[in-house]
Design a protein around this motif. Structure first.
Motif, PDB file in Angstrom:
ATOM      1  N   ALA A  65      47.436  33.352 -38.075  1.00 52.41           N
ATOM      2  CA  ALA A  65      46.731  33.180 -39.102  1.00 52.41           C
ATOM      3  C   ALA A  65      45.047  33.644 -38.985  1.00 52.41           C
ATOM      4  O   ALA A  65      44.567  33.255 -37.849  1.00 52.41           O
ATOM      5  CB  ALA A  65      46.793  31.645 -39.671  1.00 52.41           C
ATOM      6  N   ASP A  66      44.438  34.368 -39.933  1.00 56.02           N
ATOM      7  CA  ASP A  66      43.231  34.672 -40.052  1.00 56.02           C
ATOM      8  C   ASP A  66      42.556  33.748 -40.918  1.00 56.02           C
ATOM      9  O   ASP A  66      42.640  33.846 -42.036  1.00 56.02           O
ATOM     10  CB  ASP A  66      43.023  36.017 -40.494  1.00 56.02           C
ATOM     11  CG  ASP A  66      41.581  36.317 -40.558  1.00 56.02           C
ATOM     12  OD1 ASP A  66      40.607  35.540 -40.617  1.00 56.02           O
ATOM     13  OD2 ASP A  66      41.173  37.344 -41.198  1.00 56.02           O
ATOM     14  N   ASN A  67      41.879  32.563 -40.388  1.00 54.47           N
ATOM     15  CA  ASN A  67      41.311  31.542 -40.968  1.00 54.47           C
ATOM     16  C   ASN A  67      39.897  31.429 -41.126  1.00 54.47           C
ATOM     17  O   ASN A  67      39.054  30.525 -41.239  1.00 54.47           O
ATOM     18  CB  ASN A  67      41.748  30.133 -40.636  1.00 54.47           C
ATOM     19  CG  ASN A  67      41.676  29.159 -41.402  1.00 54.47           C
ATOM     20  OD1 ASN A  67      42.186  29.177 -42.601  1.00 54.47           O
ATOM     21  ND2 ASN A  67      41.083  27.941 -40.788  1.00 54.47           N
ATOM     22  N   ARG A  68      39.199  32.893 -41.001  1.00 52.88           N
ATOM     23  CA  ARG A  68      37.892  32.977 -41.003  1.00 52.88           C
ATOM     24  C   ARG A  68      37.291  32.170 -42.310  1.00 52.88           C
ATOM     25  O   ARG A  68      36.138  31.584 -42.462  1.00 52.88           O
ATOM     26  CB  ARG A  68      37.517  34.370 -40.805  1.00 52.88           C
ATOM     27  CG  ARG A  68      37.415  34.858 -39.388  1.00 52.88           C
ATOM     28  CD  ARG A  68      37.278  36.204 -39.677  1.00 52.88           C
ATOM     29  NE  ARG A  68      38.274  37.117 -39.936  1.00 52.88           N
ATOM     30  CZ  ARG A  68      37.862  38.388 -40.342  1.00 52.88           C
ATOM     31  NH1 ARG A  68      36.988  38.923 -40.105  1.00 52.88           N
ATOM     32  NH2 ARG A  68      38.906  39.040 -41.122  1.00 52.88           N
ATOM     33  N   ASP A  69      37.909  32.337 -43.594  1.00 57.02           N
ATOM     34  CA  ASP A  69      37.617  31.987 -44.721  1.00 57.02           C
ATOM     35  C   ASP A  69      38.891  30.743 -45.111  1.00 57.02           C
ATOM     36  O   ASP A  69      39.969  31.122 -45.546  1.00 57.02           O
ATOM     37  CB  ASP A  69      37.586  33.034 -45.913  1.00 57.02           C
ATOM     38  CG  ASP A  69      37.187  32.604 -47.053  1.00 57.02           C
ATOM     39  OD1 ASP A  69      37.160  31.256 -47.161  1.00 57.02           O
ATOM     40  OD2 ASP A  69      37.237  33.013 -48.108  1.00 57.02           O
ATOM     41  N   PRO A  70      38.561  29.561 -44.544  1.00 56.33           N
ATOM     42  CA  PRO A  70      39.711  28.584 -44.832  1.00 56.33           C
ATOM     43  C   PRO A  70      40.092  28.685 -46.186  1.00 56.33           C
ATOM     44  O   PRO A  70      41.232  27.839 -46.595  1.00 56.33           O
ATOM     45  CB  PRO A  70      38.960  27.168 -44.618  1.00 56.33           C
ATOM     46  CG  PRO A  70      37.740  27.858 -43.574  1.00 56.33           C
ATOM     47  CD  PRO A  70      37.247  28.868 -44.196  1.00 56.33           C
ATOM     48  N   VAL A  71      39.319  28.774 -47.501  1.00 62.14           N
ATOM     49  CA  VAL A  71      39.754  28.692 -48.544  1.00 62.14           C
ATOM     50  C   VAL A  71      40.807  29.914 -48.869  1.00 62.14           C
ATOM     51  O   VAL A  71      41.622  29.870 -49.817  1.00 62.14           O
ATOM     52  CB  VAL A  71      38.736  28.857 -49.709  1.00 62.14           C
ATOM     53  CG1 VAL A  71      39.311  28.825 -51.160  1.00 62.14           C
ATOM     54  CG2 VAL A  71      37.590  27.703 -49.502  1.00 62.14           C
ATOM     55  N   ASN A  72      40.520  31.049 -48.288  1.00 69.06           N
ATOM     56  CA  ASN A  72      41.270  32.335 -48.367  1.00 69.06           C
ATOM     57  C   ASN A  72      41.925  32.743 -47.083  1.00 69.06           C
ATOM     58  O   ASN A  72      41.822  33.778 -46.713  1.00 69.06           O
ATOM     59  CB  ASN A  72      40.567  33.306 -49.292  1.00 69.06           C
ATOM     60  CG  ASN A  72      39.993  32.873 -50.553  1.00 69.06           C
ATOM     61  OD1 ASN A  72      40.816  32.880 -51.446  1.00 69.06           O
ATOM     62  ND2 ASN A  72      38.783  32.706 -50.642  1.00 69.06           N
TER      63      ASN A  72
END
Length: 282
Positions: A65-72
């Motif tokens: 997972a790429d969670n740099r933007d937790p909303v997206n």
């Protein structure tokens, strides 16, 4: 001591590495001809549920997972075929899932696939056939995958190569994983960040003494653990939240190991008392 052990996902075949979600559930990937991908509640409260892959099946291996933007968040899945294209999943209407992140993996998805170019750049395409041809040429049999910072890392066992994708610059590079005690092929990959050292851990498929290996930020290779004699595959590499315990499975024998340092320190903070091996770069 083990406090509890129970089955939380049943009726599946050849489950391989999978990976953890940002909300601390597990995604399990079937590495079979018509495999599917499931989200699993590690506490067993919610029943397992298939990840929406737009009805696609495959020999799926690992999840990141790429969670740099937790909303997206953005998700990635590897497929262990000679033409297994790396999948990117972008959930649609993510704002509707803020109170129930579990549902992020089960709603509408935008699926795209990785294309590597000779000039060291990459892009994503919705053309699966084009991506399969590209995977066969550049990155066949992709397996272990992880995301850290702004980079995506994955390994290909047949060509024994680690790929690094810079998601900001849109560039990629590769390096050999044949150093160390890799008698087999690199499989799972797990990234752990420490105070002064940046370690990337691998498991191994098909070696006589399959084990866990690591590479640091300077390109040095290490061996953390070796198995017993006989070919097998180490897979499902995971770490405890405090970094003090490493967990790995021997797939054929069905044996799980918990590994820790004698000094009680986390794996990610200090030099490791492990074997060192020279490195080569492709």
């Amino acid at each position: 001591n083990t406090l509890d052990y129970r089955m939380i996902l049943e009726g599946t075949t050849w489950n391989c590495g999978g990976g953890r979600t940002p909300w601390n559930t597990w995604v399990s990937c079937e590495e079979s001809d018509n495999g599917e991908v499931y989200q699993v509640d590690p506490f067993g409260v919610r029943p397992p549920e298939k990840v929406n892959l737009d009805s696609r099946t495959g020999k799926f291996e690992s999840f990141a997972a790429d969670n740099r933007d937790p909303v997206n968040p953005v998700f990635f899945i590897t497929e262990d075929r000679d033409n297994g294209a790396l999948i990117r999943l972008i959930p649609l209407n993510q704002n509707n899932n803020e109170n129930d992140p579990w549902s992020t993996l089960h709603g509408n998805m935008w699926l795209s696939f990785l294309l590597l170019s000779d000039d060291g750049t990459f892009r994503w395409t919705s053309n699966h056939d084009e991506a399969r041809a590209n995977a066969k040429e550049f990155y066949p049999h992709s397996e272990g995958i992880d995301f850290y910072g702004s980079s995506l890392y994955f390994v290909c066992k047949g060509i024994r190569t680690l790929f690094t994708l810079d998601m900001v610059a849109g560039t990629w590079e590769q390096s050999s994983t044949t150093s160390g005690l890799f008698q087999g092929q690199p499989d799972q990959v797990q990234r752990i960040i420490g105070d002064s050292r940046d370690m990337l851990y691998f498991t191994e498929e098909g070696g006589e003494l399959a084990g866990i290996h690591a590479r640091d930020s300077e390109g040095n290779f290490y061996t953390v653990m070796e198995g017993t004699a006989g070919e097998d595959e180490t897979t499902g590499l995971a770490m405890s939240p405090d970094g003090k315990f490493m967990y790995v499975a021997f797939q054929d024998d069905g044996v799980l190991y918990s590994i820790w340092r004698k000094d009680g320190m986390p794996f990610d903070g200090h030099p490791l008392d492990v074997k060192y091996h020279s490195t080569t770069t492709r």
